[in-house]
Structures are given as C-alpha cells and as structure tokens.
Design a protein around this motif. Structure first.
Motif, short mmCIF file in Angstrom:
data_model
loop_
_atom_site.label_atom_id
_atom_site.label_comp_id
_atom_site.label_asym_id
_atom_site.label_seq_id
_atom_site.Cartn_x
_atom_site.Cartn_y
_atom_site.Cartn_z
N GLU A 75 0.96 -1.29 -0.11
CA GLU A 75 -0.01 -0.11 -0.13
C GLU A 75 0.94 1.28 -0.03
O GLU A 75 0.65 2.19 -0.73
CB GLU A 75 -0.93 0.05 1.35
N HIS A 76 1.88 1.29 0.84
CA HIS A 76 2.61 2.64 0.84
C HIS A 76 3.63 2.76 -0.50
O HIS A 76 3.63 4.01 -0.94
CB HIS A 76 3.62 2.34 1.98
N THR A 77 3.86 1.65 -1.22
CA THR A 77 4.53 2.06 -2.54
C THR A 77 3.54 2.37 -3.66
O THR A 77 4.01 3.16 -4.27
CB THR A 77 4.79 0.59 -3.14
N VAL A 78 2.39 1.94 -3.41
CA VAL A 78 1.30 2.59 -4.26
C VAL A 78 0.72 4.23 -4.22
O VAL A 78 0.74 4.91 -4.85
CB VAL A 78 0.06 1.74 -4.36
N LYS A 79 0.83 4.33 -2.91
CA LYS A 79 0.60 5.78 -2.15
C LYS A 79 1.70 6.47 -2.73
O LYS A 79 1.45 7.85 -3.24
CB LYS A 79 0.47 5.79 -0.75
N LYS A 80 2.88 6.07 -2.71
CA LYS A 80 4.25 6.93 -3.16
C LYS A 80 3.79 7.31 -4.64
O LYS A 80 4.16 8.42 -5.06
CB LYS A 80 5.63 6.32 -2.76
N TRP A 81 3.78 6.29 -5.38
CA TRP A 81 3.58 6.47 -6.66
C TRP A 81 2.41 7.47 -6.91
O TRP A 81 2.69 8.55 -7.92
CB TRP A 81 3.34 5.16 -7.60
N ALA A 82 1.22 7.18 -6.66
CA ALA A 82 0.03 8.13 -6.58
C ALA A 82 0.56 9.66 -6.27
O ALA A 82 0.10 10.59 -7.10
CB ALA A 82 -0.88 7.72 -5.82
N GLN A 83 1.25 10.04 -5.18
CA GLN A 83 1.60 11.28 -4.95
C GLN A 83 2.48 11.87 -5.86
O GLN A 83 2.17 12.80 -6.18
CB GLN A 83 2.17 11.38 -3.44
N GLU A 84 3.51 11.12 -6.19
CA GLU A 84 4.53 11.61 -7.25
C GLU A 84 3.85 11.90 -8.58
O GLU A 84 4.27 12.71 -9.35
CB GLU A 84 5.55 10.65 -7.51
N HIS A 85 3.09 10.98 -9.07
CA HIS A 85 2.30 11.13 -10.28
C HIS A 85 1.23 12.29 -10.11
O HIS A 85 1.32 13.39 -11.22
CB HIS A 85 1.29 10.11 -10.43
N ALA A 86 0.74 12.69 -8.99
CA ALA A 86 -0.56 13.98 -8.95
C ALA A 86 0.47 15.15 -8.97
O ALA A 86 -0.17 15.99 -9.48
CB ALA A 86 -1.28 13.55 -7.74
N GLU A 87 1.65 15.09 -8.50
CA GLU A 87 2.26 16.28 -8.49
C GLU A 87 2.70 16.90 -9.76
O GLU A 87 2.91 18.11 -9.88
CB GLU A 87 3.83 16.15 -7.33
N LYS A 88 2.69 15.82 -10.78
CA LYS A 88 3.14 16.63 -12.02
C LYS A 88 2.22 16.26 -13.09
O LYS A 88 2.44 16.79 -14.07
CB LYS A 88 4.41 16.09 -12.68
N CYS A 89 1.23 15.68 -12.67
CA CYS A 89 0.12 15.21 -13.94
C CYS A 89 -0.83 16.51 -14.23
O CYS A 89 -1.48 17.26 -13.26
CB CYS A 89 -0.81 14.11 -13.67
N ARG A 90 -0.65 17.01 -15.53
CA ARG A 90 -1.59 18.19 -16.03
C ARG A 90 -2.82 17.69 -16.75
O ARG A 90 -3.42 18.57 -17.39
CB ARG A 90 -0.63 19.10 -16.66
N ALA A 91 -2.93 16.19 -17.07
CA ALA A 91 -3.86 15.99 -17.94
C ALA A 91 -5.32 16.10 -17.40
O ALA A 91 -5.69 16.15 -16.21
CB ALA A 91 -4.00 14.40 -17.84
#
Length: 81
Positions: free
Chosen positions: A59-75
């Motif tokens: 769970e913590h690995t997916v949350k880390k990916w989600a936060q990193e993706h959200a910080e830069k996604c402009r779609a």
C-alpha cells in the motif's frame, strides 16, 4: 474560487491525491485514487488514466507512486457529455 474536496470518495478508495491540473483548475475531481480490493492495491489517475499496482504491491508503495504522479500530472479527464 477556493479548492474544495468532493463530499464522497468513490467506493473502495483508501487515499486520494489532487493532481497538478486539479490545483490549477480548482477541480477536486481530477485526482489520483488508491484502492485496495481482494488484496490488490492499485492507483489510477482520473486525469490521464494512468494506473499502477498489482497483487504484490504494498500500500505505501502505491501511495508513493500516486503522490509523485499527482504532483506533475496536468492531464484533464475526457468530458462525458
């Protein structure tokens, strides 16, 4: 205009991250959602549709990916109407 979170999260969502696009547009529905179902933890961007996770992900690995993706996604999500 102030940024306000939606009242209810979709069923099964255990964490939610506002994307960069959500911040720019003040739209709390453009998020990266983390879900856990049947021992599978996964993340999915409601803006660009990118998803990540599987049965072996913590769970913590997916949350880390989600936060990193959200910080830069402009779609932006595709309009439904």
């Amino acid at each position: 205009m102030s940024f306000q979170a939606p009242a209810l999260w979709p069923e099964g969502v255990i964490a939610r991250y506002a994307t960069y696009a959500a911040e720019l547009l003040q739209d709390a529905n453009v998020t990266v959602d983390v879900t856990t179902e049947d021992l599978r933890t996964a993340g999915r961007c409601r803006g660009c549709g990118t998803s990540w996770g599987n049965y072996s992900c913590y769970e913590h690995t997916v949350k880390k990916w989600a936060q990193e993706h959200a910080e830069k996604c402009r779609a932006l999500p595709r309009p439904t109407a």
